[in-house]
Motif scaffolding. Structure first.
Motif, PDB file in Angstrom:
ATOM      1  N   GLU A  12       0.828  -1.201   0.000  1.00 35.39           N
ATOM      2  CA  GLU A  12       0.000   0.000   0.000  1.00 35.39           C
ATOM      3  C   GLU A  12       0.867   1.258   0.000  1.00 35.39           C
ATOM      4  O   GLU A  12       0.549   2.245  -0.660  1.00 35.39           O
ATOM      5  CB  GLU A  12      -0.917  -0.014   1.223  1.00 35.39           C
ATOM      6  N   ALA A  13       1.995   1.203   0.696  1.00 30.86           N
ATOM      7  CA  ALA A  13       2.917   2.351   0.732  1.00 30.86           C
ATOM      8  C   ALA A  13       3.469   2.647  -0.658  1.00 30.86           C
ATOM      9  O   ALA A  13       3.617   3.822  -1.035  1.00 30.86           O
ATOM     10  CB  ALA A  13       4.054   2.074   1.710  1.00 30.86           C
ATOM     11  N   GLU A  16       0.763   4.505  -2.543  1.00 35.72           N
ATOM     12  CA  GLU A  16       0.632   5.887  -2.072  1.00 35.72           C
ATOM     13  C   GLU A  16       1.776   6.759  -2.583  1.00 35.72           C
ATOM     14  O   GLU A  16       1.574   7.910  -2.950  1.00 35.72           O
ATOM     15  CB  GLU A  16       0.549   5.930  -0.539  1.00 35.72           C
ATOM     16  N   GLN A  17       2.978   6.208  -2.620  1.00 35.91           N
ATOM     17  CA  GLN A  17       4.124   6.958  -3.133  1.00 35.91           C
ATOM     18  C   GLN A  17       3.917   7.290  -4.610  1.00 35.91           C
ATOM     19  O   GLN A  17       4.167   8.414  -5.043  1.00 35.91           O
ATOM     20  CB  GLN A  17       5.412   6.169  -2.941  1.00 35.91           C
ATOM     21  N   LYS A  19       1.091   7.559  -6.198  1.00 33.68           N
ATOM     22  CA  LYS A  19       0.015   8.552  -6.302  1.00 33.68           C
ATOM     23  C   LYS A  19       0.533   9.953  -6.053  1.00 33.68           C
ATOM     24  O   LYS A  19       0.086  10.907  -6.688  1.00 33.68           O
ATOM     25  CB  LYS A  19      -1.111   8.240  -5.312  1.00 33.68           C
ATOM     26  N   SER A  20       1.491  10.086  -5.139  1.00 36.98           N
ATOM     27  CA  SER A  20       2.032  11.415  -4.834  1.00 36.98           C
ATOM     28  C   SER A  20       3.019  11.889  -5.910  1.00 36.98           C
ATOM     29  O   SER A  20       3.196  13.087  -6.091  1.00 36.98           O
ATOM     30  CB  SER A  20       2.701  11.425  -3.461  1.00 36.98           C
ATOM     31  N   ILE A  66      -6.005  -3.188  -0.514  1.00 42.18           N
ATOM     32  CA  ILE A  66      -5.994  -2.095  -1.490  1.00 42.18           C
ATOM     33  C   ILE A  66      -7.254  -2.160  -2.351  1.00 42.18           C
ATOM     34  O   ILE A  66      -7.905  -1.139  -2.599  1.00 42.18           O
ATOM     35  CB  ILE A  66      -4.733  -2.144  -2.368  1.00 42.18           C
ATOM     36  N   GLY A  84      -4.150  12.517  -8.110  1.00 39.20           N
ATOM     37  CA  GLY A  84      -4.535  11.835  -6.877  1.00 39.20           C
ATOM     38  C   GLY A  84      -6.007  11.512  -6.735  1.00 39.20           C
ATOM     39  O   GLY A  84      -6.416  10.930  -5.733  1.00 39.20           O
TER      40      GLY A  84
END
Length: 107
Positions: A12-13, A16-17, A19-20, A66, A84
């Protein structure tokens, strides 16, 4: 674009990375046992060729959390994420014209 150029999400991390970092992404949710998923993925890769978009694959078999957070209950599911935020969702019967229209609009 080849399937090797698609990023496979392991955590999941990692998602998220991405997405940023990425302005435009396609999240492709699939399952190992889904024959339709195997047929749709190469078509998706051909469609996005030439677009500045990162393709990300997510196995619902391995990444149930997820998939649940993204409210993915059937495969294949294609999510287009721009800045995002989800801007398009195609599930099961994927309409490639909608995907192409959306990509043309945001690029």
């Amino acid at each position: 674009m080849s399937s090797e150029s698609a990023v496979q999400i392991q955590t999941e991390a990692q998602l998220e990375q991405l997405k940023s970092e990425e302005e435009l992404m396609i999240l492709y949710f699939s399952s190992e046992t889904c024959n339709v998923c195997r047929a749709v993925f190469p078509k998706l890769l051909n469609l996005v060729e030439g677009y500045p978009v990162k393709v990300v694959t997510i196995s619902i078999d391995e990444q149930r959390e997820i998939a649940g957070q993204a409210l993915v209950f059937t495969v294949p599911t294609v999510l287009i994420v721009h800045e995002g935020r989800e801007i398009l969702r195609e599930s099961r019967f994927v309409d490639f014209r909608n995907i192409e229209r959306t990509l043309n609009h945001v690029t």
